[in-house]
Design a protein around this motif. Structure first.
Motif, mmCIF file in Angstrom:
data_model
loop_
_atom_site.group_PDB
_atom_site.id
_atom_site.type_symbol
_atom_site.label_atom_id
_atom_site.label_comp_id
_atom_site.label_asym_id
_atom_site.label_seq_id
_atom_site.Cartn_x
_atom_site.Cartn_y
_atom_site.Cartn_z
ATOM 1 N N ALA A 152 0.843 -1.194 0.000
ATOM 2 C CA ALA A 152 0.000 0.000 0.000
ATOM 3 C C ALA A 152 0.878 1.244 0.000
ATOM 4 C CB ALA A 152 -0.913 0.009 1.219
ATOM 5 N N ASP A 153 0.297 2.362 -0.408
ATOM 6 C CA ASP A 153 1.032 3.628 -0.412
ATOM 7 C C ASP A 153 1.111 4.250 0.969
ATOM 8 O OD1 ASP A 153 1.378 3.417 -3.150
ATOM 9 O OD2 ASP A 153 -0.451 4.550 -3.599
ATOM 10 N N ASN A 154 0.313 3.725 1.904
ATOM 11 C CA ASN A 154 0.323 4.264 3.262
ATOM 12 C C ASN A 154 -0.059 3.148 4.233
ATOM 13 O OD1 ASN A 154 -2.638 4.168 3.573
ATOM 14 N ND2 ASN A 154 -2.632 5.830 2.061
ATOM 15 N N ALA A 155 -0.048 3.467 5.515
ATOM 16 C CA ALA A 155 -0.385 2.488 6.551
ATOM 17 C C ALA A 155 -1.687 2.868 7.254
ATOM 18 C CB ALA A 155 0.764 2.400 7.556
ATOM 19 N N ASP A 156 -2.603 3.490 6.517
ATOM 20 C CA ASP A 156 -3.816 4.019 7.144
ATOM 21 C C ASP A 156 -4.649 2.943 7.829
ATOM 22 O OD1 ASP A 156 -3.068 6.492 6.284
ATOM 23 O OD2 ASP A 156 -4.642 6.723 4.774
ATOM 24 N N PHE A 157 -4.712 1.744 7.228
ATOM 25 C CA PHE A 157 -5.553 0.731 7.848
ATOM 26 C C PHE A 157 -4.997 0.300 9.202
ATOM 27 C CE2 PHE A 157 -6.796 -3.663 8.711
ATOM 28 C CZ PHE A 157 -8.165 -3.478 8.810
ATOM 29 N N ALA A 158 -3.683 0.060 9.282
ATOM 30 C CA ALA A 158 -3.078 -0.396 10.536
ATOM 31 C C ALA A 158 -3.192 0.646 11.628
ATOM 32 C CB ALA A 158 -1.606 -0.751 10.306
ATOM 33 N N TYR A 159 -3.072 1.933 11.269
ATOM 34 C CA TYR A 159 -2.994 2.990 12.266
ATOM 35 C C TYR A 159 -4.275 3.802 12.411
ATOM 36 C CZ TYR A 159 1.902 1.779 12.201
ATOM 37 O OH TYR A 159 3.076 1.068 12.294
ATOM 38 N N ASP A 160 -5.280 3.479 11.602
ATOM 39 C CA ASP A 160 -6.557 4.193 11.708
ATOM 40 C C ASP A 160 -7.743 3.254 11.533
ATOM 41 O OD1 ASP A 160 -8.320 6.508 11.839
ATOM 42 O OD2 ASP A 160 -8.578 6.254 9.676
ATOM 43 N N GLY A 161 -7.817 2.562 10.404
ATOM 44 C CA GLY A 161 -8.973 1.729 10.108
ATOM 45 C C GLY A 161 -9.242 0.651 11.138
ATOM 46 N N ALA A 162 -8.176 -0.001 11.627
ATOM 47 C CA ALA A 162 -8.369 -1.075 12.603
ATOM 48 C C ALA A 162 -8.841 -0.543 13.953
ATOM 49 C CB ALA A 162 -7.073 -1.872 12.767
ATOM 50 N N PHE A 163 -8.567 0.733 14.248
ATOM 51 C CA PHE A 163 -9.150 1.380 15.421
ATOM 52 C C PHE A 163 -10.629 1.674 15.192
ATOM 53 C CE2 PHE A 163 -4.685 2.569 16.318
ATOM 54 C CZ PHE A 163 -4.621 2.289 17.674
ATOM 55 N N ARG A 164 -10.932 2.221 14.028
ATOM 56 C CA ARG A 164 -12.309 2.584 13.715
ATOM 57 C C ARG A 164 -13.209 1.354 13.651
ATOM 58 N NH1 ARG A 164 -12.067 5.132 8.380
ATOM 59 N NH2 ARG A 164 -14.264 5.591 8.747
ATOM 60 N N ALA A 165 -12.651 0.217 13.218
ATOM 61 C CA ALA A 165 -13.427 -1.015 13.159
ATOM 62 C C ALA A 165 -13.933 -1.417 14.535
ATOM 63 C CB ALA A 165 -12.584 -2.137 12.557
ATOM 64 N N MET A 166 -13.112 -1.199 15.558
ATOM 65 C CA MET A 166 -13.534 -1.558 16.905
ATOM 66 C C MET A 166 -14.671 -0.662 17.411
ATOM 67 S SD MET A 166 -11.998 -4.233 18.212
ATOM 68 C CE MET A 166 -12.592 -4.861 16.640
ATOM 69 N N ARG A 167 -14.829 0.495 16.801
ATOM 70 C CA ARG A 167 -15.949 1.379 17.139
ATOM 71 C C ARG A 167 -17.165 1.116 16.258
ATOM 72 N NH1 ARG A 167 -11.451 5.186 17.200
ATOM 73 N NH2 ARG A 167 -12.147 6.109 15.229
ATOM 74 N N GLY A 168 -16.997 0.224 15.249
ATOM 75 C CA GLY A 168 -18.101 -0.084 14.352
ATOM 76 C C GLY A 168 -18.387 1.002 13.342
ATOM 77 N N GLU A 169 -17.368 1.782 12.989
ATOM 78 C CA GLU A 169 -17.580 2.904 12.069
ATOM 79 C C GLU A 169 -17.584 2.429 10.627
ATOM 80 O OE1 GLU A 169 -14.749 5.945 12.895
ATOM 81 O OE2 GLU A 169 -15.462 6.268 14.942
ATOM 82 N N ALA A 170 -18.584 2.817 9.871
ATOM 83 C CA ALA A 170 -18.708 2.438 8.467
ATOM 84 C C ALA A 170 -17.499 2.930 7.679
ATOM 85 C CB ALA A 170 -19.987 3.018 7.879
ATOM 86 N N GLY A 171 -17.002 2.088 6.808
ATOM 87 C CA GLY A 171 -15.838 2.438 5.996
ATOM 88 C C GLY A 171 -14.516 2.089 6.630
ATOM 89 N N SER A 172 -14.512 1.672 7.893
ATOM 90 C CA SER A 172 -13.238 1.399 8.573
ATOM 91 C C SER A 172 -12.552 0.154 8.046
ATOM 92 C CB SER A 172 -13.470 1.256 10.074
ATOM 93 O OG SER A 172 -14.358 0.196 10.359
ATOM 94 N N MET A 173 -13.315 -0.786 7.482
ATOM 95 C CA MET A 173 -12.721 -2.011 6.976
ATOM 96 C C MET A 173 -12.315 -1.907 5.514
ATOM 97 S SD MET A 173 -12.432 -3.981 9.484
ATOM 98 C CE MET A 173 -12.052 -5.526 8.678
ATOM 99 N N ASP A 174 -12.365 -0.734 4.950
ATOM 100 C CA ASP A 174 -11.917 -0.515 3.579
ATOM 101 C C ASP A 174 -10.399 -0.362 3.578
ATOM 102 O OD1 ASP A 174 -11.371 0.262 1.034
ATOM 103 O OD2 ASP A 174 -12.592 2.086 1.060
ATOM 104 N N PRO A 175 -9.641 -1.389 3.106
ATOM 105 C CA PRO A 175 -8.178 -1.328 3.183
ATOM 106 C C PRO A 175 -7.554 -0.406 2.137
ATOM 107 C CG PRO A 175 -8.996 -3.583 2.938
ATOM 108 C CD PRO A 175 -10.109 -2.646 2.595
ATOM 109 N N ASP A 176 -8.365 0.099 1.203
ATOM 110 C CA ASP A 176 -7.959 1.128 0.264
ATOM 111 C C ASP A 176 -6.855 0.682 -0.679
ATOM 112 O OD1 ASP A 176 -8.196 3.567 -0.956
ATOM 113 O OD2 ASP A 176 -6.867 4.601 0.423
ATOM 114 N N GLN A 177 -5.613 1.079 -0.468
ATOM 115 C CA GLN A 177 -4.634 1.084 -1.550
ATOM 116 C C GLN A 177 -3.780 -0.165 -1.699
ATOM 117 O OE1 GLN A 177 -2.259 4.647 -1.596
ATOM 118 N NE2 GLN A 177 -3.943 5.918 -0.931
#
Length: 502
Positions: free
Chosen positions: A333-358
């Motif tokens: 990936a071009d960034n580490a957004d999922f490891a440092y953001d998305g996986a946190f948001r997933a624990m809150r149940g936020e829509a779009g958090s499981m989108d690994p993107d790039q």
């Protein structure tokens, strides 16, 4: 190991004096993460994959609802992943923190059975008795945290499994492997190859060579070093030692050739030791991603390469040419957004958090003299790449990975085959309401041709609130599953597995 145990015991968590930290008192109040997730469960079906499994485990028989078991296919699929995310109305902050639950799927002409048990780590047993979380994790610090003495105090054994002889090892990034009974999944205890290696990290992506040798590593990002492991086919330790001056990124996987061990270290680098541990990593897009290549027979012989900025979790395969050129595939990936953001948001149940993107499959060539070439053939999400393991370290054509058809941002419903010689292969989309997990390749009985075999894959069906098991023809994915089974319940989404023939 050449370095004494007192020095190396600082690996992972113990660095920076945190190993003897006292408990940190916090006021008890309604946990906003727990509350957010519970509310999201009412409207976000994908959150089913992150609901706590029962502490006593699961047992069930899967119902065949499509096709028939291919002739000659029988064996056991073991899988691992986080299965406990909350205690006492307090929820972990990061997906990777959940306690490990190991699954056993047995496939035969008698049908498909499923068993799941939590790994009875020291942490699990203490927290079960206390009724709350006591230990910090990669991305979480629970209220009134207990004191910790070393990395295995927070070992959740939740990432992968490997079968070595009569042992099944449950693996995590930062500490010891845990030994389980492959049939009952009963926990035997910590796996120690020798007393001086106690608590040394044995990471979650060991690589089994064509001769049966098992290679692995453990990362110490605080001191910028790795433990390298070489395990003989019978499970005995051949060698383990430290290699230094390896950038302290979040190193999750590596790949082997017939001559080398190859690591790619992304642009997230460890700074000061903090709790939670992930807070110590900082993304630096002004530095290169680094490739470090070690000679299998002499770990003091290495080559280093600089690559464009990036981040990765997983490799496909690799091979090495006569002149030392290394060709590999990796989901970068071009960034580490999922490891440092998305996986946190997933624990809150936020829509779009499981989108690994790039994350895309990239073909990387490391050439003598330091030149690097990187190709990306398709703008297609890719993760959990797999190859025909009979060709590990050798030239091969086919790579399988999960993909994403964007029914919703949180659904990953595709399985894809890529042909390294002729470009894209084929794919199958399970459809809306499905989240696919890692698929493992199983060779067809009696065949030696690359790719001639089956993919065995688990899928979370959120529409029906069940987990399914599917078998696909690895060279004809677009035809869809040749056989499919459905449990009478769902299990949490997991990470990695291993297959053992009957």
């Amino acid at each position: 190991m050449k370095t004494n145990r007192r020095e190396t015991l600082g690996l992972m968590l113990a660095a920076g004096g945190v190993a003897s930290a006292p408990g940190m008192a916090r006021a008890l109040e309604l946990d906003p993460v727990y509350d957010s997730f519970e509310r999201a469960r009412l409207t976000q079906p994908w959150t089913l994959g992150m609901v706590d499994a029962p502490a006593e485990g699961l047992n069930g028989t899967a119902e065949l609802f499509h096709g028939a078991l291919p002739e000659g296919l029988s064996g056991v699929l073991h899988r691992n992943g986080p299965g406990r995310f909350s205690r006492n109305d307090w929820r972990y902050r990061h997906w990777f923190d959940g306690d490990g639950m190991v699954h056993r799927w047995e496939i035969s002409d008698q049908g498909v059975t499923h068993r799941a048990r939590f790994v009875q780590t020291n942490k699990w047993r203490m927290e079960e008795e206390a009724g709350r979380f006591l230990m910090p994790a990669l991305g979480s610090v629970p209220p009134d945290m207990a004191g910790i003495r070393g990395p295995d105090d927070m070992n959740v054994a939740n990432t992968s499994v490997i079968r070595i002889g009569d042992e099944l090892l449950a693996l995590w990034e930062g500490g010891s492997a845990w030994s389980l009974d492959p049939e009952t999944l009963a926990t035997h205890g910590v796996k120690n190859w020798s007393p001086e290696l106690s608590s040394m990290p044995f990471s979650a992506h060991p690589s089994r060579d064509v001769d049966g040798t098992i290679w692995n590593f453990g990362a110490d990002p605080f001191r910028e070093q790795l433990v390298l492991w070489r395990i003989d086919p019978d499970g005995s330790l051949r060698k383990a030692d430290l290699v230094r001056d390896v950038p302290g990124g979040m190193i999750h996987d590596f790949v082997i050739t017939d001559r080398s061990l190859v690591f790619l270290i992304g642009c997230d680098r460890m700074g000061e030791m903090q709790l939670p541990i992930i807070a110590g990593y900082k993304w630096q897009d002004n530095i290169p991603m680094r490739a470090v290549v070690f000679d299998k027979e002499d770990w003091s012989v290495r080559r280093d390469f600089d690559l464009p900025p990036g981040f990765l979790f997983h490799f496909g395969g690799a091979w090495e040419e006569a002149d030392g050129t290394i060709r590999l595939q990796a989901a970068i990936a071009d960034n580490a957004d999922f490891a440092y953001d998305g996986a946190f948001r997933a624990m809150r149940g936020e829509a779009g958090s499981m989108d690994p993107d790039q994350s895309r499959m990239r073909h990387v060539t490391l050439r003598p003299g330091g030149r690097v070439d990187i190709e990306t053939h398709e703008d297609l999400f890719a993760e959990f790449p797999q190859i025909d393991a009979r060709f590990i370290g050798q030239q091969h054509r086919h790579t399988w990975h999960i993909g994403q058809h964007r029914h919703t941002p949180d659904e990953t419903s595709n399985i894809v085959r890529r042909d390294g010689s002729d470009g894209p292969g084929d794919a199958y989309d399970y459809g809306a309401g499905r989240n696919v997990e890692e698929a493992l390749f199983v060779p067809r009985e009696g065949s030696t041709r690359e790719g001639d075999g089956w993919l065995v894959q688990t899928v979370l069906n959120t529409a029906e609130a069940v987990t399914e098991l599917h078998v696909l023809d690895a060279m004809n994915l677009s035809a869809g599953p040749v056989a499919s089974w459905r449990l009478p319940y769902s299990v949490p989404l997991g990470f990695h597995g291993t297959w053992t023939n009957a």
